[in-house]
Design an enzyme around this catalytic site. Structure first.
Site, PDB file in Angstrom:
ATOM      1  N   ASP A   1     -13.801   9.301   9.053  1.00 49.08           N
ATOM      2  CA  ASP A   1     -13.199   9.084   7.735  1.00 49.08           C
ATOM      3  C   ASP A   1     -13.516   7.681   7.217  1.00 49.08           C
ATOM      4  O   ASP A   1     -12.652   7.007   6.672  1.00 49.08           O
ATOM      5  CB  ASP A   1     -11.682   9.302   7.809  1.00 49.08           C
ATOM      6  CG  ASP A   1     -11.047   9.488   6.430  1.00 49.08           C
ATOM      7  OD1 ASP A   1     -11.785   9.794   5.462  1.00 49.08           O
ATOM      8  OD2 ASP A   1      -9.818   9.322   6.312  1.00 49.08           O
TER       9      ASP A   1
ATOM     10  N   GLY B   1       0.831  -1.204   0.000  1.00 50.96           N
ATOM     11  CA  GLY B   1       0.000   0.000   0.000  1.00 50.96           C
ATOM     12  C   GLY B   1       0.857   1.241   0.000  1.00 50.96           C
ATOM     13  O   GLY B   1       2.020   1.225   0.395  1.00 50.96           O
TER      14      GLY B   1
END
Length: 376
Positions: A169, A50
């Site tokens: 979020d 990632g």
């Protein structure tokens, strides 16, 4: 990190050659030009899994436990005070949390030298993929898949909200999955306590999942902001397309009102600002769409729950506890298996006077707590 069984493979490009440093206590790896310096117990191959604005994430193995882990490097973590606070907040929060549907922090790697402490390495349990990747893939998703993802998301969120924390979020890329379809909430860097009512200037949550009250700069938002995001995620999981892919704030509000209809005056009570109310009233007026017609491939139960989440007025939006009790989730719901957090989380460490150096010391102390044997 083999996800072939359920999700398919993303390839295996790894870094296995390391250089021992600091008397062999640490090893440096070069991962696509990124320097990774980790404790020697984390052994190769290091595989990049990632990347984000913060830096890069690699998979590795903890040789002491045999466990595969994900190591996130936050380079120059103290150069920007907002980012440094975000890192500290996530570390403190995830240490406090202990729940099957919240990602676990396994270690904060202690820097070799306190005086040269600039990069933070956070070690998490390793997951195979995230919901964003699954939605974008060719992996078939049944109603049962979507129900199971939603149930786990709400189960984790119930725990988070019970700790007096808003995630703020929630989006598909922050929902981590493994090959068994187990789901965990990740990335708590923007989380806040429920009692904080100031509108956070550094708020950068992805616009597409942002509740109307945040788009309208409402300063006194509640846990309902997370439920709106869950509704957006549910709709996207079912349709494989984002519900409200707004190009800017105005476009975002228009997409929302085109689906759920323009709010009437009774739905604007949460707006304290006359200007905000005036602004909403002068927007183009749209009738509410028929959700069953708009989402023909969703089951009736899923559509009903989605309608209760995507409500303009946050005070009328379904709560996480109510959502878990919804008939759509009846096959999975068991209140005795949906624990709450025993102690509310305390954000008192976030003093306005905190400097970069203060934050560095607080994070350093966390590395020592995880690695007391390395301390003199």
């Amino acid at each position: 990190m083999s996800a072939e069984s359920c999700f398919g493979s993303s390839g295996d490009q790894s870094s296995s050659k390391g250089v021992a440093t600091h008397g062999g206590s640490y090893v440096q790896y070069n991962v696509y030009g990124n320097l990774f310096e980790v404790s020697r117990k984390y052994v190769p191959p290091l595989r990049p899994i990632g990347r984000g604005a913060y830096g890069i994430v690699c998979a590795a193995t903890n040789s002491e436990t045999g466990e595969e882990v994900a190591i996130k490097k936050i380079g120059n973590a103290f150069d920007n005070i907002i980012d440094a606070k975000r890192t500290l907040r996530e570390i403190k929060l995830l240490k406090h949390m202990d729940h099957e549907n919240v990602i676990a922090v396994k270690d904060i790697i202690k820097p070799p030298q306190r005086e040269n402490f600039n990069d933070v390495y956070i070690v998490y349990e390793l997951m195979d993929t995230d919901l964003h990747q699954i939605i974008r893939s060719n992996q078939p998703l049944t109603d049962d898949h979507c129900r199971f993802f939603l149930y786990q998301l709400l189960r984790g969120l119930k725990y988070v909200h019970s700790a007096n924390v808003l995630h703020r979020d929630l989006k598909p890329s922050n929902l981590l999955l493994n090959a068994n379809c187990d789901l965990k909430l990740g990335d708590f860097g923007l989380a806040r306590t429920k009692s904080e009512t100031d509108f956070m200037t550094e708020y950068v949550v992805t616009r597409w999942y942002r509740a109307p009250e945040l788009l309208l700069n409402c300063s006194e938002y509640t846990a309902a902001i997370d439920i709106w995001s869950v509704g957006c995620i549910l709709g996207e999981t079912m349709t494989r397309e984002p519900l409200f892919p707004g190009k800017d704030y105005v476009h975002q509000l228009r997409l929302i009102t085109e689906l759920i209809g323009s709010p009437d005056d009774s739905s604007l009570g949460f707006l304290r600002s006359d200007n905000a109310r005036r602004y909403v009233r002068q927007l183009p007026q749209y009738p509410r769409q028929n959700f069953a017609a708009r989402f023909p491939n969703m089951s009736a139960g899923a559509v009903d729950l989605l309608e209760k989440m995507l409500v303009f007025d946050p005070s009328r939006r379904i709560t996480v506890d109510e959502a878990l009790c919804h008939p759509y989730l009846a096959p999975l719901h068991d209140i005795n298996e949906e624990p709450v957090c025993v102690r509310p989380f305390n954000f008192d460490f976030e003093q306005p006077t905190l400097t970069e150096e203060n934050i560095k010391e607080l994070i350093y102390r966390e590395t020592v707590k995880f690695n007391p044997q390395d301390s003199v």
